[in-house]
Enzyme design. Structure first.
Site, short mmCIF file in Angstrom:
data_model
loop_
_atom_site.label_atom_id
_atom_site.label_comp_id
_atom_site.label_asym_id
_atom_site.label_seq_id
_atom_site.Cartn_x
_atom_site.Cartn_y
_atom_site.Cartn_z
N GLU A 221 0.86 -1.18 0.00
CA GLU A 221 0.00 0.00 0.00
C GLU A 221 0.89 1.22 0.00
OE1 GLU A 221 -2.74 0.04 3.32
OE2 GLU A 221 -2.58 -2.13 3.33
N ASP B 250 -5.11 8.37 11.24
CA ASP B 250 -3.74 7.92 11.50
C ASP B 250 -3.18 8.44 12.82
OD1 ASP B 250 -2.90 6.29 9.20
OD2 ASP B 250 -3.47 8.09 8.07
#
Ligand SMILES: Cc1ncc(COP(=O)(O)O)c(C=O)c1O
Lengths: 255, 392
Positions: free
Chosen positions: A44, A55
């Protein structure tokens, strides 16, 4: 190599996330080569964003750093075009929606096709908005989204997302942002079992909080494999030899 | 009055662009907020706290000195007289009652200047709930007295250390906290921003401002509506609340003041509608300030409460449908307006509110016209800035 072949032929898959343009603007290609040489199954590639709400500190930090290095979607696609000649494992892109919107969704999908990108993970694009506004643009060109499921996702919704997945489902290991070590183990086990027992049509990869051989092995018992992000980003943050650090990182994870 | 569609869109603006991790919480809120907000029990608790605790209704004051100066009728909606010093308390009372209805025990919030943080810490103290307020590290340094107030009220102030370490980053941190604590926590958002249903919830909770304006204006003038309603726009909550009952009445001109900072073309501005373009910020499709790569850029305004790179989706909709006009007002123009109001009426406004007052110089208002201006907050928190700027 197509993702679907990989899922059909292998188990205990290891996928790695890294932030494009990190640690150096031009490390994107060398990181990809190192990951392929180390035997990672697919990757990814993170498209940095100024405000990555899903995140934790590690990926936030790498994103800010990469943006300061000067990475942009335009540049990233140029790097990926070059990478296409050098690596052959499947690549997917992961990133937030606003830069894509600014770039132009159709143009984005077009560039994905040109760079052999098979799928995209867009954490802030819920299935419903994708389905209503953007599905036709992606499907027409054969680029597919990968949806997330979490411990809070109902069975009904998991089924909906499963039915609408062409590549795999991304199982978020615990209720958290990226980079936190996994939460309550009993609760997590029940969640893993619940999803495993649903006998979904799509392969499932587990991510968030996987950082060592133990957590890797554990999730491989329930799903097709694991996705590692923050732990790898930390491993190459101050690396002077990305090739060998990547090799030892992957060895450590696989055990 | 105007409400979003069932998916949270005002025309093309709004929606809920959120990670799957937030979806259960947002869905839960979406499925029950309408019912709770319109239930008798909730309405009763809300109005009794608004009246007896926050000090509502706030006056609609005919500012005769200002009126003579501008040769028009200027009315001030005195949100500065609320408990904690601004309109923010209208929203935090409403949302904490919602949190209680949902059985949540822990409150989180983001804050820029600290006004919303203080208003949240206040109601959390009142309801005896745990409260964590995220605030950019830079803002913590700029707004020390409000940080101390929040702490005194028992809230934990957590610095947002990522990105530009200001309001947008504090909002990111609050969203991350909610992702990490999906079952016991309620996020009290501070303006008409964020994913659906927040813009609608906050608009409805702030609509008390406009509803009172309408009622008091009728009582005082015998007329059904004023000619103008003016407000400042950061995220846009005091403006949304002030405009709300008049949106469907085209006889009322709605003007919003955006913070132009050092000027629209200076690159140091927070005027997201004048200078930005469309995109997704904090879960909502709306006007925002971004660079050519779609990275959200750091806004600038002397007024911390207007220093946000986006704007509520309702305002984006009112802008493109030409129902409201949004006018950039610079730091300098706001400072002049603050001093003018202080000297003419003996009211020291918040620097945010001063942006709305500055609109008096930006348009021609006729003799006999009625102009309502919402004074969203009082200037106590801005005294340091005023002392510096006015050599006090
Ligand atoms: C006094 C005052 N007015 C206005 C604002 C801007 O917020 P909004 O546009 O949501 O009313 C703030 C925000 O902190 C404020 O403190």
């Amino acid at each position: 190599m197509r993702l679907t072949n990989i899922f059909n032929n292998k188990s205990d898959l290891l996928s790695v996330y890294f932030t494009a343009g990190f640690p150096e603007l031009n490390s994107t290609i060398s990181v990809l080569e190192a990951l392929e040489n180390a035997g990672v199954d697919f990757v990814e590639v993170g498209m940095p964003f100024s405000d990555p709400v899903a995140d934790g500190p590690t990926i936030q930090g790498s994103s800010t750093h990469a943006l300061n290095n000067g990475i942009s979607l335009k540049l990233l696609f140029e790097q990926l075009e070059e990478a296409k000649k050098r690596v052959s494992f499947p690549l997917i892109l992961m990133g937030y929606f606003n830069p894509i919107l600014k770039f132009g969704v159709e143009r984005f999908v077009e560039r994905c096709v040109e760079c052999d990108i098979q799928g995209v993970i867009l954490p802030d694009m819920p299935y419903e908005i994708y389905d209503e506004k953007y599905r036709h643009i992606f499907e027409k060109r054969g680029v597919f989204p990968i949806f997330l499921i979490t411990p809070q996702t109902t069975d009904e919704r998991i089924k909906l997302l499963d039915e609408n997945s062409s590549l795999f489902l991304y199982m978020v290991s615990s209720s958290s942002v990226t980079g936190k070590s996994s939460g309550n183990n009993m609760q997590q086990l029940a969640y893993f079992k619940r999803v495993a027992e649903m006998k979904l049509k799509s392969p499932v990869m587990t991510g968030f909080g996987i950082s060592d051989n133990k957590s890797f092995k554990r999730v491989c018992g329930y799903t097709n494999g694991a996705i590692i992000g923050s732990a790898y980003v930390s491993a190459i943050k101050n690396s002077v030899d990305i090739e060998s650090d990547t090799l030892s990182f992957v060895k450590r994870i696989r055990g | 009055m105007i409400y979003p569609d069932s998916k949270g869109f005002y025309g093309e603006f709004g929606g809920a662009f959120i990670p799957e991790m937030l979806l259960p919480n947002i869905e839960r809120l979406k499925s029950c907020y309408n019912e709770i907000l319109s239930s008798d029990g909730y309405k009763q608790k809300l109005s009794s706290l608004l009246n007896d605790y926050a000090g509502r209704p706030t006056p609609l004051y005919e500012a005769s000195n200002l009126s003579s100066f501008y040769n028009t009728n200027v009315w001030l909606k005195r949100e500065d007289l609320n408990h904690t010093g601004s309109h923010k308390i209208n929203n935090t009372i409403g949302q904490i009652l919602l949190a209680k209805e949902l059985g949540r025990t822990r409150i989180i919030a983001e804050t820029g200047a600290g006004q919303h943080g203080v208003a949240t810490a206040t109601v959390a103290a009142l309801m005896n709930m745990e409260c964590v307020v995220y605030m950019g590290e830079v803002d913590i340094e700029r707004q020390a007295p409000n940080v101390a107030r929040m702490k005194m009220l028992g809230a934990e102030v957590r610095p947002a250390v990522s990105g530009s370490r200001t309001l947008k980053d504090a909002t990111n941190e609050a969203l991350r906290d909610w992702i990490n604590n999906p079952t016991d926590t309620f996020y009290i958002i501070g303006s008409v921003v964020g994913p659906h249903p927040y813009p609608d919830i906050v608009t409805r909770l702030q609509s008390v401002i406009g509803i009172e304006i309408e009622e008091h204006f009728r009582l005082k003038t015998g007329k059904d509506y004023p000619d103008y309603v003016l407000s400042c726009v950061g995220g846009g909550s005091n403006a949304a609340g002030s405009f709300f009952p008049f949106i469907n009445n085209d006889n009322v001109t709605l003007l919003g003041a955006e913070a132009a900072g050092l000027g629209e073309k200076s690159g140091k501005t927070a005027a997201s509608m004048a200078c930005g373009d469309k995109g997704v910020i904090h879960g909502s499709f709306t006007y925002l300030m971004q660079n050519d790569d779609g990275q959200i850029t750091e806004p600038y305004s002397l007024s911390a409460g207007l220093d946000y790179p986006g704007v509520g989706p309702l305002h984006s909709f009112l802008k493109v449908s030409n129902r409201a006009q949004y006018i950039p007002v610079s730091d300098k123009e706001a400072l002049d307006a603050a001093l003018q109001l202080t000297r003419l009426e003996g009211i020291v406004p918040a620097l945010e509110s001063a942006h709305a007052l500055a609109l008096l110089n930006k348009r021609e208002f006729l003799h006999g016209e009625n102009v309502v201006i919402t004074v969203s907050g009082r200037g106590d928190k801005d005294m340091q800035t005023y002392m510096r700027e006015f050599n006090l």
